[in-house]
Design a protein around this motif. Sequence first.
Motif, PDB file in Angstrom:
ATOM      1  N   ARG A 109       0.298 -51.718  10.325  1.00 36.59           N
ATOM      2  CA  ARG A 109       0.238 -50.750   9.282  1.00 36.59           C
ATOM      3  C   ARG A 109       1.139 -49.492   9.632  1.00 36.59           C
ATOM      4  O   ARG A 109       1.831 -48.851   8.717  1.00 36.59           O
ATOM      5  CB  ARG A 109      -1.140 -50.474   8.771  1.00 36.59           C
ATOM      6  CG  ARG A 109      -1.172 -49.346   7.932  1.00 36.59           C
ATOM      7  CD  ARG A 109      -2.594 -49.254   7.087  1.00 36.59           C
ATOM      8  NE  ARG A 109      -2.305 -47.948   6.155  1.00 36.59           N
ATOM      9  CZ  ARG A 109      -3.424 -47.586   5.379  1.00 36.59           C
ATOM     10  NH1 ARG A 109      -4.535 -48.380   5.022  1.00 36.59           N
ATOM     11  NH2 ARG A 109      -3.229 -46.548   4.385  1.00 36.59           N
ATOM     12  N   GLN A 110       0.865 -49.042  10.621  1.00 33.45           N
ATOM     13  CA  GLN A 110       1.648 -47.957  11.088  1.00 33.45           C
ATOM     14  C   GLN A 110       2.939 -48.099  11.065  1.00 33.45           C
ATOM     15  O   GLN A 110       3.589 -47.054  10.713  1.00 33.45           O
ATOM     16  CB  GLN A 110       0.983 -47.385  12.584  1.00 33.45           C
ATOM     17  CG  GLN A 110       1.634 -46.260  13.169  1.00 33.45           C
ATOM     18  CD  GLN A 110       1.341 -45.934  14.642  1.00 33.45           C
ATOM     19  OE1 GLN A 110       0.322 -46.562  15.133  1.00 33.45           O
ATOM     20  NE2 GLN A 110       1.946 -44.717  15.288  1.00 33.45           N
ATOM     21  N   HIS A 111       3.554 -49.282  11.577  1.00 31.40           N
ATOM     22  CA  HIS A 111       5.120 -49.545  11.801  1.00 31.40           C
ATOM     23  C   HIS A 111       5.603 -49.641  10.497  1.00 31.40           C
ATOM     24  O   HIS A 111       6.466 -49.142   9.909  1.00 31.40           O
ATOM     25  CB  HIS A 111       5.097 -50.939  12.310  1.00 31.40           C
ATOM     26  CG  HIS A 111       6.520 -51.560  12.391  1.00 31.40           C
ATOM     27  ND1 HIS A 111       7.479 -50.879  13.431  1.00 31.40           N
ATOM     28  CD2 HIS A 111       7.113 -52.291  11.848  1.00 31.40           C
ATOM     29  CE1 HIS A 111       8.449 -51.348  13.246  1.00 31.40           C
ATOM     30  NE2 HIS A 111       8.426 -52.222  12.160  1.00 31.40           N
ATOM     31  N   ARG A 112       4.761 -50.370   9.417  1.00 32.53           N
ATOM     32  CA  ARG A 112       5.393 -50.460   8.276  1.00 32.53           C
ATOM     33  C   ARG A 112       5.406 -48.717   7.333  1.00 32.53           C
ATOM     34  O   ARG A 112       6.330 -48.547   6.942  1.00 32.53           O
ATOM     35  CB  ARG A 112       4.249 -51.134   7.212  1.00 32.53           C
ATOM     36  CG  ARG A 112       4.453 -52.478   7.511  1.00 32.53           C
ATOM     37  CD  ARG A 112       3.570 -53.381   6.312  1.00 32.53           C
ATOM     38  NE  ARG A 112       3.116 -54.701   6.748  1.00 32.53           N
ATOM     39  CZ  ARG A 112       3.797 -55.708   6.863  1.00 32.53           C
ATOM     40  NH1 ARG A 112       5.298 -55.677   6.845  1.00 32.53           N
ATOM     41  NH2 ARG A 112       3.204 -56.878   7.150  1.00 32.53           N
ATOM     42  N   GLU A 113       4.335 -48.095   7.560  1.00 30.17           N
ATOM     43  CA  GLU A 113       4.259 -46.606   6.973  1.00 30.17           C
ATOM     44  C   GLU A 113       5.598 -45.886   7.611  1.00 30.17           C
ATOM     45  O   GLU A 113       6.242 -45.297   6.842  1.00 30.17           O
ATOM     46  CB  GLU A 113       3.052 -45.923   7.205  1.00 30.17           C
ATOM     47  CG  GLU A 113       2.135 -46.529   6.438  1.00 30.17           C
ATOM     48  CD  GLU A 113       0.782 -46.060   6.614  1.00 30.17           C
ATOM     49  OE1 GLU A 113      -0.328 -45.981   5.671  1.00 30.17           O
ATOM     50  OE2 GLU A 113       0.222 -45.491   7.677  1.00 30.17           O
TER      51      GLU A 113
END
Length: 238
Positions: A109-113
Amino acid sequence: MKHKTLMNWSGGKDSALSLYHVLQHPTMDVTQLLTTVNEAYGRVSMHGVREELLDQQAQALGLPLVKLRLPETVSMEEYHHRMAETLTPLVASGITHSVFGDIFLEDLRQHREERLRPLGLTGVFPLWKRASLELLNEFWTNGFQTIVVSVNGDVLDKSFCGRVLDADFVKDLPSHIDPCGENGEFHTFVFDAPYFSEPIRFQIGETVEKTYHYTTAEGTAITTTYFFTDLVPPMPIQ
């Protein structure tokens, strides 16, 4: 005012249930689907589903589909470059939000954001931190049906591939496997949903084994085996 929204559509259960929630959201207007496709084989990345069946899902949904075509082996740098090229015109068309079916993988999720932020997109995660069995029960209760099309052979055997994901499938899973396959243990294809105009029809074809070799960012060589069950669209009536 409603936000023009992009659905990251894998064709599997998590993206399907996420879309179900977003379609009911009062401020979200899903205007586009986005799917990554293996350009060498014309199949959905990681799932191995034929492009023709993906197109039928989009048609049953009544939503336009953008396909991001990727080579079978792609570096993260090339992946991000092609993704940005695909997303930029969508942002220019007014899309402000991007929906994902992730459940509990914090680093993903952090990577996507982090990748969305420079493009001016806001990530939306409707299933975030919900219990896997709770999600599956909601999925079944609302009339979704899905079949397992890809299995990580390092954690599950071939017999799990090509099975409908139902209560018996979950009961047969080893205790350490997430019931939603959130760690990549398996992937699915949704063939019926409450928002489909009609079910997606197919025949179950052969199950094949494929081995992949890659190197991590730290330089570690990894070998992984996957099983894929081919779903064959019905022959057109002459």
